[in-house]
Scaffold this motif. Structure first.
Motif, mmCIF file in Angstrom:
data_model
loop_
_atom_site.group_PDB
_atom_site.id
_atom_site.type_symbol
_atom_site.label_atom_id
_atom_site.label_comp_id
_atom_site.label_asym_id
_atom_site.label_seq_id
_atom_site.Cartn_x
_atom_site.Cartn_y
_atom_site.Cartn_z
ATOM 1 N N ALA A 1 -0.765 -2.123 8.088
ATOM 2 C CA ALA A 1 0.433 -1.505 8.684
ATOM 3 C C ALA A 1 1.360 -0.978 7.596
ATOM 4 C CB ALA A 1 1.155 -2.520 9.567
ATOM 5 N N ARG A 2 1.546 -1.761 6.568
ATOM 6 C CA ARG A 2 2.407 -1.341 5.444
ATOM 7 C C ARG A 2 1.816 -0.115 4.739
ATOM 8 N NH1 ARG A 2 5.588 -5.481 1.935
ATOM 9 N NH2 ARG A 2 6.384 -4.163 0.281
ATOM 10 N N ALA A 3 0.494 -0.128 4.550
ATOM 11 C CA ALA A 3 -0.168 1.011 3.897
ATOM 12 C C ALA A 3 -0.015 2.277 4.729
ATOM 13 C CB ALA A 3 -1.644 0.690 3.676
ATOM 14 N N ARG A 4 -0.132 2.167 6.053
ATOM 15 C CA ARG A 4 0.048 3.350 6.910
ATOM 16 C C ARG A 4 1.460 3.915 6.783
ATOM 17 N NH1 ARG A 4 -2.916 0.068 10.706
ATOM 18 N NH2 ARG A 4 -5.052 0.840 10.758
ATOM 19 N N GLN A 5 2.442 3.040 6.724
ATOM 20 C CA GLN A 5 3.836 3.492 6.581
ATOM 21 C C GLN A 5 4.054 4.235 5.275
ATOM 22 O OE1 GLN A 5 5.994 -0.204 6.827
ATOM 23 N NE2 GLN A 5 6.500 0.117 8.988
ATOM 24 N N ARG A 6 3.413 3.802 4.228
ATOM 25 C CA ARG A 6 3.644 4.361 2.896
ATOM 26 C C ARG A 6 2.620 5.421 2.488
ATOM 27 N NH1 ARG A 6 5.958 -0.225 3.557
ATOM 28 N NH2 ARG A 6 7.671 -0.987 2.289
ATOM 29 N N GLY A 7 1.612 5.660 3.327
ATOM 30 C CA GLY A 7 0.590 6.650 2.997
ATOM 31 C C GLY A 7 -0.378 6.183 1.921
ATOM 32 N N THR A 8 -0.589 4.878 1.844
ATOM 33 C CA THR A 8 -1.482 4.298 0.847
ATOM 34 C C THR A 8 -2.870 4.108 1.443
ATOM 35 O OG1 THR A 8 0.353 3.101 -0.164
ATOM 36 C CG2 THR A 8 -1.850 2.287 -0.654
ATOM 37 N N ALA A 9 -3.905 4.437 0.679
ATOM 38 C CA ALA A 9 -5.288 4.192 1.098
ATOM 39 C C ALA A 9 -5.725 2.863 0.510
ATOM 40 C CB ALA A 9 -6.204 5.300 0.612
ATOM 41 N N ILE A 10 -6.216 1.974 1.368
ATOM 42 C CA ILE A 10 -6.801 0.712 0.913
ATOM 43 C C ILE A 10 -8.311 0.848 1.059
ATOM 44 C CG2 ILE A 10 -7.042 -1.756 1.341
ATOM 45 C CD1 ILE A 10 -4.166 -1.776 2.341
ATOM 46 N N ILE A 11 -9.011 0.623 -0.041
ATOM 47 C CA ILE A 11 -10.472 0.731 -0.053
ATOM 48 C C ILE A 11 -11.036 -0.646 -0.387
ATOM 49 C CG2 ILE A 11 -12.459 1.832 -1.144
ATOM 50 C CD1 ILE A 11 -10.532 4.184 -1.808
ATOM 51 N N THR A 12 -11.969 -1.115 0.430
ATOM 52 C CA THR A 12 -12.578 -2.422 0.210
ATOM 53 C C THR A 12 -14.021 -2.408 0.709
ATOM 54 O OG1 THR A 12 -12.435 -4.790 0.719
ATOM 55 C CG2 THR A 12 -11.601 -3.270 2.392
#
Length: 146
Positions: A63-74
Motif C-alpha cells: 500500500a505504501r509503495a502504491r502511494q509513492r510510486g515505488t516498484a517492489i520486486i521479489t
C-alpha cells in the motif's frame, strides 16, 4: 535501486550504475522498517528471498509503495501484488564452448495479473553483455493456483 536481503552481485556486468544502488544484505528482524524507509527514497526496491515479513507487513508495504510510486520486486509471491512473473523454463549455453563463461541465457516467463487473467507468456534472451531481448507476449495456457 535498493537491494534488501542479498548482495549486489553482478549488477555492474548487467549495466546497472552502482552509484545509484544501495545494498542492505542483512536486515536482522527489522525488515519492514528498512523496506518502508527505502521505499520512501527509491523507485525500485528488490527484496531477497530470505527477508521475512508477515502477511500484514507485506500488505502495508505494498500500500505504501502504491502511494509513492515505488516498484517492489521479489522472487516470492506476495498476496495483493499488481503482477507476478514466473520463470517456467531456463536454458543456459556457453560453459563448455564459451571458455567457461555463460554466453547466453534464455528464459520463458509468464506474467499474471488481475488485468490479464491466465497471463501472457514471453521469452527473454540475453547474449553476452548485450541488453536482453524480449519476444512478443503470447497468451498463456496455464491455470492460476491462487
Amino acid at each position: 535501486m535498493a537491494l534488501v536481503g542479498w548482495p549486489a552481485l553482478a549488477l555492474s556486468e548487467a549495466g546497472v550504475d552502482l552509484e545509484h544502488v544501495v545494498a542492505v544484505p542483512d536486515v536482522r528482524g527489522i525488515a519492514a522498517q528498512v523496506l518502508a524507509a527505502l521505499g520512501d527514497g527509491f523507485e525500485i526496491v528488490v527484496v531477497g528471498p530470505r527477508v521475512l515479513l508477515t502477511a500484514g507487513e507485506r500488505r502495508r508495504l505494498l500500500a505504501r509503495a502504491r502511494q509513492r510510486g515505488t516498484a517492489i520486486i521479489t522472487p516470492q509471491a506476495w498476496e495483493g501484488a499488481v503482477a507476478m512473473l514466473d520463470v517456467e523454463r531456463t536454458r543456459w549455453s556457453g560453459p563448455d564452448r564459451g571458455g567457461g563463461w555463460i554466453r547466453e541465457a534464455q528464459l520463458t516467463v509468464t506474467r499474471r495479473s488481475r488485468a490479464d487473467g491466465a497471463g501472457s507468456r514471453f521469452d527473454v534472451t540475453r547474449q553476452g553483455a548485450r541488453a536482453p531481448t524480449v519476444t512478443a507476449p503470447r497468451i498463456a495456457t496455464v491455470r492460476r493456483t491462487s
